[in-house]
Structures are given as structure tokens and as C-alpha cells.
Motif scaffolding. Structure first.
Motif, PDB file in Angstrom:
ATOM      1  N   ALA A  15       0.904  -0.861   0.230  1.00 16.93           N
ATOM      2  CA  ALA A  15      -0.135   0.500  -0.071  1.00 16.93           C
ATOM      3  C   ALA A  15       1.000   1.206   0.069  1.00 16.93           C
ATOM      4  O   ALA A  15       0.542   2.639  -0.445  1.00 16.93           O
ATOM      5  N   ARG A  16       2.223   0.778   0.532  1.00 16.61           N
ATOM      6  CA  ARG A  16       3.014   2.582   1.022  1.00 16.61           C
ATOM      7  C   ARG A  16       3.624   2.600  -0.612  1.00 16.61           C
ATOM      8  O   ARG A  16       3.423   3.592  -1.013  1.00 16.61           O
ATOM      9  N   VAL A  17       3.538   1.545  -0.771  1.00 11.40           N
ATOM     10  CA  VAL A  17       4.447   1.626  -2.558  1.00 11.40           C
ATOM     11  C   VAL A  17       3.225   2.261  -3.507  1.00 11.40           C
ATOM     12  O   VAL A  17       3.559   3.062  -4.506  1.00 11.40           O
ATOM     13  N   ALA A  18       1.822   1.863  -3.418  1.00 12.75           N
ATOM     14  CA  ALA A  18       1.136   2.351  -4.518  1.00 12.75           C
ATOM     15  C   ALA A  18       0.906   3.588  -3.728  1.00 12.75           C
ATOM     16  O   ALA A  18       0.348   4.485  -5.388  1.00 12.75           O
ATOM     17  N   GLY A  19       1.057   4.707  -2.757  1.00 10.41           N
ATOM     18  CA  GLY A  19       0.717   6.070  -2.255  1.00 10.41           C
ATOM     19  C   GLY A  19       2.044   7.215  -2.442  1.00 10.41           C
ATOM     20  O   GLY A  19       1.663   7.689  -2.888  1.00 10.41           O
ATOM     21  N   HIS A  20       3.394   5.738  -3.062  1.00 13.88           N
ATOM     22  CA  HIS A  20       4.475   6.293  -3.860  1.00 13.88           C
ATOM     23  C   HIS A  20       4.065   6.866  -4.712  1.00 13.88           C
ATOM     24  O   HIS A  20       3.884   8.177  -5.415  1.00 13.88           O
ATOM     25  N   LEU A  21       3.279   6.065  -5.322  1.00 16.31           N
ATOM     26  CA  LEU A  21       2.836   6.313  -7.365  1.00 16.31           C
ATOM     27  C   LEU A  21       2.017   7.279  -7.204  1.00 16.31           C
ATOM     28  O   LEU A  21       2.336   8.287  -7.889  1.00 16.31           O
ATOM     29  N   ALA A  22       1.181   6.620  -5.907  1.00 15.74           N
ATOM     30  CA  ALA A  22      -0.363   8.054  -6.089  1.00 15.74           C
ATOM     31  C   ALA A  22       0.376   9.304  -6.228  1.00 15.74           C
ATOM     32  O   ALA A  22      -0.500  10.299  -7.082  1.00 15.74           O
ATOM     33  N   ALA A  23       0.749   9.306  -5.514  1.00 16.51           N
ATOM     34  CA  ALA A  23       1.137  10.609  -5.080  1.00 16.51           C
ATOM     35  C   ALA A  23       1.634  11.647  -5.781  1.00 16.51           C
ATOM     36  O   ALA A  23       1.949  12.365  -6.497  1.00 16.51           O
ATOM     37  N   HIS A  24       2.411  10.795  -7.143  1.00 18.26           N
ATOM     38  CA  HIS A  24       3.810  11.689  -7.967  1.00 18.26           C
ATOM     39  C   HIS A  24       2.692  11.394  -9.663  1.00 18.26           C
ATOM     40  O   HIS A  24       3.117  10.627 -10.244  1.00 18.26           O
ATOM     41  N   TRP A  25       1.201  10.565  -9.616  1.00 20.24           N
ATOM     42  CA  TRP A  25       0.769  10.877 -11.151  1.00 20.24           C
ATOM     43  C   TRP A  25       0.625  12.194 -11.090  1.00 20.24           C
ATOM     44  O   TRP A  25       0.090  12.480 -10.427  1.00 20.24           O
ATOM     45  N   PRO A  26       0.304  11.658 -12.721  1.00 16.73           N
ATOM     46  CA  PRO A  26       0.827  10.750 -13.715  1.00 16.73           C
ATOM     47  C   PRO A  26       2.192  10.835 -13.848  1.00 16.73           C
ATOM     48  O   PRO A  26       2.764   9.447 -14.612  1.00 16.73           O
ATOM     49  N   GLU A  27       2.455  11.550 -13.514  1.00  9.76           N
ATOM     50  CA  GLU A  27       4.608  11.715 -14.054  1.00  9.76           C
ATOM     51  C   GLU A  27       4.841   9.864 -13.505  1.00  9.76           C
ATOM     52  O   GLU A  27       5.513   9.509 -14.459  1.00  9.76           O
ATOM     53  N   ALA A  28       4.757   9.700 -12.886  1.00 12.92           N
ATOM     54  CA  ALA A  28       5.736   8.030 -12.256  1.00 12.92           C
ATOM     55  C   ALA A  28       4.355   6.437 -13.146  1.00 12.92           C
ATOM     56  O   ALA A  28       4.727   5.307 -12.590  1.00 12.92           O
ATOM     57  N   ARG A  29       3.501   7.136 -14.232  1.00  9.01           N
ATOM     58  CA  ARG A  29       2.850   6.044 -14.363  1.00  9.01           C
ATOM     59  C   ARG A  29       3.357   5.562 -15.503  1.00  9.01           C
ATOM     60  O   ARG A  29       3.515   4.308 -15.893  1.00  9.01           O
ATOM     61  N   THR A  30       4.780   6.184 -16.351  1.00  3.25           N
ATOM     62  CA  THR A  30       5.044   5.610 -17.807  1.00  3.25           C
ATOM     63  C   THR A  30       6.020   4.339 -17.640  1.00  3.25           C
ATOM     64  O   THR A  30       5.701   3.733 -18.300  1.00  3.25           O
ATOM     65  N   ASP A  31       6.540   4.713 -16.374  1.00  2.43           N
ATOM     66  CA  ASP A  31       7.960   3.610 -16.101  1.00  2.43           C
ATOM     67  C   ASP A  31       7.544   3.349 -14.567  1.00  2.43           C
ATOM     68  O   ASP A  31       8.489   3.557 -13.972  1.00  2.43           O
TER      69      ASP A  31
END
Length: 198
Positions: free
Chosen positions: A160-176
Motif C-alpha cells: 500500500a505504501r508503494v502504491a501511495g508513492h506512485l499515487a502521490a506522483h501520478w501521472p509522472e510516475a505512470r510511464t515507467d
């Protein structure tokens, strides 16, 4: 967008009260990390942390047209075609999948599928830190007592914390997403040193 749906042994229906507290803890972790995130909850547990590949696959198929980041805070001991196909379908639709994995020992599913980000708890990690473990498992803060955590913890909360890292920087983190996480790891195993992008 918000909402919840239950995927039960007897079929799909309205979400029920969270008797385990698992989904609630996972949602609170994501909400703390990314207050702006819209959360959809697909309930696959009843009053025990036991589910089936069929239930999880149904949940993924419900989530994938609605979400571009899917957290699967669970792990099943065996590969099942229905689960493999649901994950592949979600990825084909452009969703990023994060799934719980044990830090050591045998892999579990769906974390072991290609393209799914395997994530776990790592007691070395502070709230803002990530680690990169063997088999490219991403570790994160997981409410461990070493870091002041109480109550529920472990791989589910780490994922959940890993997903939270991504969600907090979405969409920047989405491509890779996997590369984005690896590049931010502060605890890196010897097998990854020199291979992590700067």
C-alpha cells in the motif's frame, strides 16, 4: 471517483462492513500518502484473510476500466489462469498493478506475474523511503514497530505504501512505474548496485 464493490464466493454485490480492517488500513495508507487520490475498493475478503483467484480476477476486471493504478494487497500461493488473464487484461488496458510479495522465500501471485510490481514491507524504510530487494521486489514503510508503527503491518501495508508513492506522483510516475520506484530506492541490494537508473 469513489465507490466499493464486494466480490464474494456467492457472487458480486454491494460492499460489506470491513470486518478484518484490512481494506480500511490499506485505504488509510494510500489516503495519507496521496490525499488527492480517488479510491475504489474491491472487497475480496470476508471475515478471514482468505480469498480465491476467481474472486480477485473478478475484482481486477471491475477495477481495470475504472482505475489506472490497481493495488492488490494480497498474495495467493498458486498461479491460476483466471488471475493471470485478468492481470494481463488490466495491463493491456494501461493499468499499473502493484501486488504484495513476501520479502524472502517463494513468490506468490499476482506479484510473480510479468509486469506486476512486487512490493513488500521493509523495516529499514522510513515513510518517504523505498528499497530494492532481490527479485526486483520494492520495499517500503510498513508500520513496523522499528519505525513507530502499531497495529497492522507487513507486506500488505508495504505494498500500500508503494502504491501511495506512485499515487502521490501520478501521472509522472505512470510511464515507467517500476523504473520510477527503483530510481528512488535508498536501500539497494548488492545485486542492483550500478544497475539502478540515476
Amino acid at each position: 471517483m469513489s465507490g466499493a464493490r464486494a466480490f464474494l464466493a456467492e457472487g458480486e454485490g454491494p460492499a460489506r462492513p470491513d470486518r478484518l480492517g484490512h481494506g480500511t488500513a490499506v485505504a488509510l495508507m494510500i489516503r495519507r500518502a496521496a490525499p488527492q487520490a480517488a479510491i475504489l475498493h474491491a472487497q475480496v475478503f470476508d471475515d478471514r484473510p482468505v480469498t480465491s483467484a476467481e474472486r480477485v480476477a473478478c475484482a481486477i476486471r471491475w477495477l481495470s476500466p475504472r482505475c489506472d493504478l490497481i493495488l492488490l494487497s494480497l498474495g495467493l500461493a498458486a498461479d491460476r489462469a483466471v488471475l493471470r488473464e485478468a492481470c494481463a487484461g488490466a495491463r493491456a488496458e494501461g493499468a499499473v498493478l502493484v501486488a504484495s510479495s513476501p520479502a524472502r522465500g517463494a513468490m506468490c501471485w499476482p506479484a510473480a506475474y510479468p509486469g506486476v510490481i512486487a512490493a513488500t514491507g521493509d523495516a529499514r524504510c522510513g515513510w518517504d523511503e523505498l528499497s530494492l530487494l532481490p527479485q526486483c521486489i520494492v520495499g517500503a514503510w510498513c508500520a513496523s514497530p522499528e519505525r513507530g508503527g502499531r497495529g497492522m503491518g507487513g507486506a500488505s501495508l508495504g505494498a500500500a505504501r508503494v502504491a501511495g508513492h506512485l499515487a502521490a506522483h501520478w501521472p509522472e510516475a505512470r510511464t515507467d512505474a517500476a523504473g520510477w520506484l527503483a530510481a528512488r530506492a535508498v536501500h539497494i541490494g548488492a545485486e542492483h548496485r550500478g544497475a539502478v537508473p540515476a
